[in-house]
Motif scaffolding. Structure first.
Motif, PDB file in Angstrom:
ATOM      1  N   LEU A  82       0.836  -1.314  -0.079  1.00 37.44           N
ATOM      2  CA  LEU A  82      -0.114  -0.005   0.114  1.00 37.44           C
ATOM      3  C   LEU A  82       1.078   1.342   0.027  1.00 37.44           C
ATOM      4  O   LEU A  82       1.917   1.590   0.869  1.00 37.44           O
ATOM      5  CB  LEU A  82      -0.722   0.008   1.201  1.00 37.44           C
ATOM      6  N   GLN A  83       0.777   1.994  -0.987  1.00 38.03           N
ATOM      7  CA  GLN A  83       1.344   3.336  -1.129  1.00 38.03           C
ATOM      8  C   GLN A  83       1.366   4.308   0.214  1.00 38.03           C
ATOM      9  O   GLN A  83       0.135   4.579   0.328  1.00 38.03           O
ATOM     10  CB  GLN A  83       1.116   4.203  -2.180  1.00 38.03           C
ATOM     11  N   ARG A  84       2.526   4.504   0.795  1.00 41.30           N
ATOM     12  CA  ARG A  84       2.131   5.419   1.832  1.00 41.30           C
ATOM     13  C   ARG A  84       3.282   6.410   1.771  1.00 41.30           C
ATOM     14  O   ARG A  84       4.480   6.261   1.194  1.00 41.30           O
ATOM     15  CB  ARG A  84       2.580   4.762   3.238  1.00 41.30           C
ATOM     16  N   ASP A  85       3.476   7.647   2.173  1.00 39.88           N
ATOM     17  CA  ASP A  85       4.286   8.879   2.121  1.00 39.88           C
ATOM     18  C   ASP A  85       4.543   9.645   3.361  1.00 39.88           C
ATOM     19  O   ASP A  85       4.137  10.896   3.124  1.00 39.88           O
ATOM     20  CB  ASP A  85       4.307   9.326   0.942  1.00 39.88           C
ATOM     21  N   CYS A  86       4.787   8.981   4.766  1.00 38.97           N
ATOM     22  CA  CYS A  86       4.561   9.865   5.833  1.00 38.97           C
ATOM     23  C   CYS A  86       5.531  10.674   5.795  1.00 38.97           C
ATOM     24  O   CYS A  86       5.372  11.813   6.162  1.00 38.97           O
ATOM     25  CB  CYS A  86       4.370   8.596   6.996  1.00 38.97           C
ATOM     26  N   GLN A  87       6.859  10.251   5.885  1.00 35.00           N
ATOM     27  CA  GLN A  87       7.840  11.068   6.121  1.00 35.00           C
ATOM     28  C   GLN A  87       7.977  12.095   7.389  1.00 35.00           C
ATOM     29  O   GLN A  87       8.213  13.207   7.311  1.00 35.00           O
ATOM     30  CB  GLN A  87       8.119  12.234   4.940  1.00 35.00           C
ATOM     31  N   MET A  88       7.227  11.230   8.236  1.00 35.10           N
ATOM     32  CA  MET A  88       7.217  12.440   9.748  1.00 35.10           C
ATOM     33  C   MET A  88       6.342  13.667   9.608  1.00 35.10           C
ATOM     34  O   MET A  88       6.505  14.498  10.131  1.00 35.10           O
ATOM     35  CB  MET A  88       8.481  12.602  10.368  1.00 35.10           C
ATOM     36  N   ARG A  89       5.335  13.611   8.855  1.00 33.73           N
ATOM     37  CA  ARG A  89       4.380  14.477   8.843  1.00 33.73           C
ATOM     38  C   ARG A  89       3.598  14.495   9.985  1.00 33.73           C
ATOM     39  O   ARG A  89       3.418  13.563  10.727  1.00 33.73           O
ATOM     40  CB  ARG A  89       3.256  14.251   7.540  1.00 33.73           C
ATOM     41  N   VAL A  90       3.317  15.926  10.625  1.00 31.52           N
ATOM     42  CA  VAL A  90       2.550  15.827  11.824  1.00 31.52           C
ATOM     43  C   VAL A  90       1.247  16.505  11.695  1.00 31.52           C
ATOM     44  O   VAL A  90       0.592  16.681  12.898  1.00 31.52           O
ATOM     45  CB  VAL A  90       3.568  16.656  12.630  1.00 31.52           C
ATOM     46  N   GLN A  91       0.542  16.794  10.381  1.00 28.33           N
ATOM     47  CA  GLN A  91      -0.787  17.206  10.694  1.00 28.33           C
ATOM     48  C   GLN A  91      -1.787  16.470  11.413  1.00 28.33           C
ATOM     49  O   GLN A  91      -2.435  17.069  12.237  1.00 28.33           O
ATOM     50  CB  GLN A  91      -1.285  17.573   9.106  1.00 28.33           C
ATOM     51  N   CYS A  92      -1.519  15.206  11.243  1.00 26.13           N
ATOM     52  CA  CYS A  92      -2.459  14.124  12.076  1.00 26.13           C
ATOM     53  C   CYS A  92      -2.302  14.158  13.564  1.00 26.13           C
ATOM     54  O   CYS A  92      -3.134  13.552  14.278  1.00 26.13           O
ATOM     55  CB  CYS A  92      -2.376  12.749  11.236  1.00 26.13           C
ATOM     56  N   CYS A  93      -1.155  14.581  13.872  1.00 30.52           N
ATOM     57  CA  CYS A  93      -0.669  14.561  15.230  1.00 30.52           C
ATOM     58  C   CYS A  93      -1.355  15.653  16.208  1.00 30.52           C
ATOM     59  O   CYS A  93      -1.109  15.722  17.278  1.00 30.52           O
ATOM     60  CB  CYS A  93       1.029  14.813  15.663  1.00 30.52           C
ATOM     61  N   HIS A  94      -2.008  16.523  15.475  1.00 32.28           N
ATOM     62  CA  HIS A  94      -2.547  17.598  16.295  1.00 32.28           C
ATOM     63  C   HIS A  94      -4.233  17.298  16.450  1.00 32.28           C
ATOM     64  O   HIS A  94      -5.124  17.752  15.891  1.00 32.28           O
ATOM     65  CB  HIS A  94      -2.773  18.931  15.390  1.00 32.28           C
ATOM     66  N   PHE A  95      -4.159  16.547  17.616  1.00 35.66           N
ATOM     67  CA  PHE A  95      -5.590  15.631  17.957  1.00 35.66           C
ATOM     68  C   PHE A  95      -6.689  16.618  18.167  1.00 35.66           C
ATOM     69  O   PHE A  95      -7.865  16.462  17.728  1.00 35.66           O
ATOM     70  CB  PHE A  95      -5.556  14.834  19.147  1.00 35.66           C
TER      71      PHE A  95
END
Length: 149
Positions: free
Chosen positions: A29-42
């Motif tokens: 499954l294609q993923r490209d996280c690269q430590m993105r943090v938008q989703c970490c702002h609960f």
């Protein structure tokens, strides 16, 4: 001074969680996280990862490896595992939910049919460890840190 040997049960738990995460990484499954943090702002996303006991123990190991012994709430309602630089301090130890999350820039949520078997493995480990099901990230990791003192 002799180095303390790790508890075999703890080692087995950590190995099983790592095996699940490794298998996830090998899925096509294609993923490209690269430590993105938008989703970490609960507080902004309204979504918080839930962890099984095995995942919480593994994440707590990452917290200790980062030099911390306790978790402090993030002042802006973001993940308490974000560092002062705004990056994840336990990226290699991040929970399953953080790896399969809803972050659109990283590729969106994994379809459940592609990861249900891995979820079941984490749930089976939770049951074996005497856990009581998935819990929100902050209290789950905080309790695992407390238990390991």
């Amino acid at each position: 001074m002799a180095r303390k040997q790790p508890d075999p049960a703890l080692r087995a738990t950590l190995d099983e969680v790592k095996a699940v995460y490794a298998e996830l990484e090998n899925r096509p499954l294609q993923r490209d996280c690269q430590m993105r943090v938008q989703c970490c702002h609960f507080r902004l996303t309204g979504k918080t990862p839930f962890l099984t006991l095995g995942e919480a123990i593994y994440a707590a190991q990452g917290v200790r490896a980062s030099g911390r012994k306790v978790m402090k709430p993030h002042p802006e309602g973001a993940c308490p595992l974000l560092g002062k630089d705004g990056r994840c301090t336990i990226y290699a130890h991040r929970p399953f939910g953080c790896r399969t999350h809803f972050c659109q820039p990283a590729g969106g949520m994994y379809p459940r049919k592609h990861i249900a078997d891995l979820i079941h493995r984490l749930e089976a480990l939770d049951e074996k460890l005497g856990g009581d099901g998935s819990r929100e990230l902050e209290p789950a990791v905080a309790d695992a840190l407390e238990e390991s003192r």
